[in-house]
Design a protein around this motif. Sequence first.
Motif, PDB file in Angstrom:
ATOM      1  N   LEU A  13      45.892  42.793  53.252  1.00 42.31           N
ATOM      2  CA  LEU A  13      44.729  43.249  52.480  1.00 42.31           C
ATOM      3  C   LEU A  13      43.875  42.090  51.983  1.00 42.31           C
ATOM      4  N   LYS A  14      44.522  40.985  51.597  1.00 39.83           N
ATOM      5  CA  LYS A  14      43.699  39.884  51.065  1.00 39.83           C
ATOM      6  C   LYS A  14      42.868  39.249  52.184  1.00 39.83           C
ATOM      7  N   LYS A  15      43.410  39.237  53.384  1.00 37.28           N
ATOM      8  CA  LYS A  15      42.649  38.699  54.522  1.00 37.28           C
ATOM      9  C   LYS A  15      41.483  39.649  54.857  1.00 37.28           C
ATOM     10  N   GLU A  16      41.817  40.937  54.904  1.00 36.77           N
ATOM     11  CA  GLU A  16      40.812  41.946  55.258  1.00 36.77           C
ATOM     12  C   GLU A  16      39.640  41.946  54.266  1.00 36.77           C
ATOM     13  N   ASN A  17      39.960  41.733  52.972  1.00 40.88           N
ATOM     14  CA  ASN A  17      38.925  41.846  51.931  1.00 40.88           C
ATOM     15  C   ASN A  17      38.419  40.496  51.420  1.00 40.88           C
ATOM     16  N   ASP A  18      38.788  39.409  52.076  1.00 40.53           N
ATOM     17  CA  ASP A  18      38.335  38.063  51.699  1.00 40.53           C
ATOM     18  C   ASP A  18      38.642  37.745  50.225  1.00 40.53           C
ATOM     19  N   VAL A  19      39.912  37.943  49.876  1.00 34.70           N
ATOM     20  CA  VAL A  19      40.352  37.681  48.494  1.00 34.70           C
ATOM     21  C   VAL A  19      41.211  36.423  48.481  1.00 34.70           C
ATOM     22  N   CYS A  20      40.936  35.568  47.475  1.00 39.63           N
ATOM     23  CA  CYS A  20      41.799  34.398  47.267  1.00 39.63           C
ATOM     24  C   CYS A  20      42.712  34.701  46.070  1.00 39.63           C
ATOM     25  N   ILE A  21      43.998  34.532  46.263  1.00 40.03           N
ATOM     26  CA  ILE A  21      44.926  34.770  45.142  1.00 40.03           C
ATOM     27  C   ILE A  21      45.310  33.424  44.540  1.00 40.03           C
ATOM     28  N   LEU A  22      44.960  33.252  43.257  1.00 43.58           N
ATOM     29  CA  LEU A  22      45.373  32.057  42.518  1.00 43.58           C
ATOM     30  C   LEU A  22      46.515  32.473  41.589  1.00 43.58           C
ATOM     31  N   ALA A  23      47.616  31.749  41.616  1.00 42.20           N
ATOM     32  CA  ALA A  23      48.756  32.121  40.752  1.00 42.20           C
ATOM     33  C   ALA A  23      49.187  30.922  39.926  1.00 42.20           C
ATOM     34  N   ASP A 270      51.708  45.150  41.047  1.00 43.43           N
ATOM     35  CA  ASP A 270      50.372  45.034  40.426  1.00 43.43           C
ATOM     36  C   ASP A 270      49.419  44.307  41.370  1.00 43.43           C
ATOM     37  N   VAL A 271      49.925  43.261  42.018  1.00 42.39           N
ATOM     38  CA  VAL A 271      49.077  42.485  42.943  1.00 42.39           C
ATOM     39  C   VAL A 271      48.620  43.398  44.082  1.00 42.39           C
ATOM     40  N   LEU A 272      49.552  44.176  44.621  1.00 40.92           N
ATOM     41  CA  LEU A 272      49.212  45.106  45.711  1.00 40.92           C
ATOM     42  C   LEU A 272      48.149  46.099  45.231  1.00 40.92           C
ATOM     43  N   ASN A 273      48.357  46.665  44.032  1.00 45.23           N
ATOM     44  CA  ASN A 273      47.401  47.651  43.514  1.00 45.23           C
ATOM     45  C   ASN A 273      46.012  47.035  43.308  1.00 45.23           C
ATOM     46  N   CYS A 274      45.982  45.790  42.818  1.00 44.48           N
ATOM     47  CA  CYS A 274      44.680  45.118  42.635  1.00 44.48           C
ATOM     48  C   CYS A 274      43.945  45.029  43.967  1.00 44.48           C
ATOM     49  N   LEU A 275      44.684  44.696  45.023  1.00 43.88           N
ATOM     50  CA  LEU A 275      44.043  44.550  46.343  1.00 43.88           C
ATOM     51  C   LEU A 275      43.591  45.895  46.898  1.00 43.88           C
ATOM     52  N   LYS A 276      44.225  46.971  46.423  1.00 41.65           N
ATOM     53  CA  LYS A 276      43.793  48.315  46.860  1.00 41.65           C
ATOM     54  C   LYS A 276      42.654  48.818  45.985  1.00 41.65           C
ATOM     55  N   GLY A 277      42.262  48.007  44.975  1.00 40.17           N
ATOM     56  CA  GLY A 277      41.185  48.422  44.067  1.00 40.17           C
ATOM     57  C   GLY A 277      41.666  49.394  43.015  1.00 40.17           C
TER      58      GLY A 277
END
Length: 304
Positions: A13-23, A270-277
Motif C-alpha cells: 500500500l505504501k508503494k501504491e500510494n507514494d507514502v513514506c513511513i518515518l518511524a 494502526d499503520v495498516l489502517n492509516c495506509l487504508k485511509g
Amino acid sequence: MNIREVQDEILRLKKENDVCILAHSYQTHDIIEIADFTGDSFVLSKLAAQVPNKTVLMCGVRFMAETVKILSPQKKVILSSPTAGCPMAEQMDKAFIQRMREQYPDYTVVAYINTTAELKTVCDVCVTSSSAVQIVKAIENKNILFVPDCNLGAYVAAQIPEKNIKLLKGGCPVHAAVTKEEALTAKKLHPNALLLVHPECIPEVSALADYVGSTSGIMNYAKNSDNKEFIIGTENSIAHHLQYECPDKKFYLLSQGLICENMKSTSLIDVLNCLKGEGGEEIFMDDKLISDARKCIDKMIAMG
Ligand code: 13P
Ligand code: SF4
C-alpha cells in the motif's frame, strides 16, 4: 493475517500510494521493519524536508508529525496514533514563554524540539538531544534560557560551562523517573556492562553513565563499542532493537519503567489502517503558524 502478511500489505500500500513511513526508534520492531527511515528526532526532522513522497506517515508522537508538516507544508502528513502526544511538549505554553522573555529580555530562548508548534513560534532556535550541545555552543549570546527539559538543559550546561544557562522545571516523565538507586543497582548486577543513558534522565543518573546521548547516539555507541554488555537508559525498545542487531552482545534494561506509552500507542495494525485511509490523524496547521514555527527549526538544521 499474521504479522508477515500485515507487513507485506503495508509495503504494497505504501508503494501504491507514494507514502513514506518515518518511524522514531522508540517504535516496536515490527514497525521499524516496514519503515522507510528510522532514527532519532534530529535524523527524522532532517529527512522530513528531504523525502520526495506526497504523503508522510509519522510513527512517533505529535510534535514529530508537526515538524514534518512545518518543513513540508505541501505534503499530506499523518500521525499514526491520534493519542500519541509527548507530555513534555505540553508542559509550557506560548503565553508562559512570552512572560519569560519579558522577564529575561537579554536571553536567547532555546527550545527542545519536544515542544508544540505554537511554542516554537516564540523561541529563537530549536535543538534535539543529539544537536543541543553543538547548537548552544555556537550561539553568540552567553545567556541562554533552555526550555522545557531541565535535565537535558543541565547536561548541556555541564558541557558548556562558559554559558549562563537558565533552566525551568520541565522534563520527560518517563526518563526523569529513573532513580540514582536504579542505576547503582543495575551497575552492581552487571559489573561488566557500560551504562548508556539519554540526557532526559536526571543529572544524578547521567553522572553514573559511561555515555550520554540521543537514541541514535546510544545505538551507534553500543554497535561500535568493543564492549559486550550494556545497560540501556532510555526507552526499553532501544535495548530490544540493539539485541536484534547485535546478537553477540548483551543488553540490559536500566529500569522496567522506561516505557513511553505515547510512543507505544501505535501498533502495526494502526499503520495498516492509516495506509487504508481508515486511521491516524492528518495534521493541519495554518500558514502563519507554519511560517512562524519554521524559523527556529530551520535555524536548528542550519546550525546542526
Ligand atoms: P531523541 O532526540 O533521542 O530521538 O529523543 C526523543 C525523545 O522523545 C526522547 O524521549
Ligand atoms: Fe516525550 Fe518522554 Fe515519550 Fe520522549 S519518552 S516522547 S520525551 S514522553
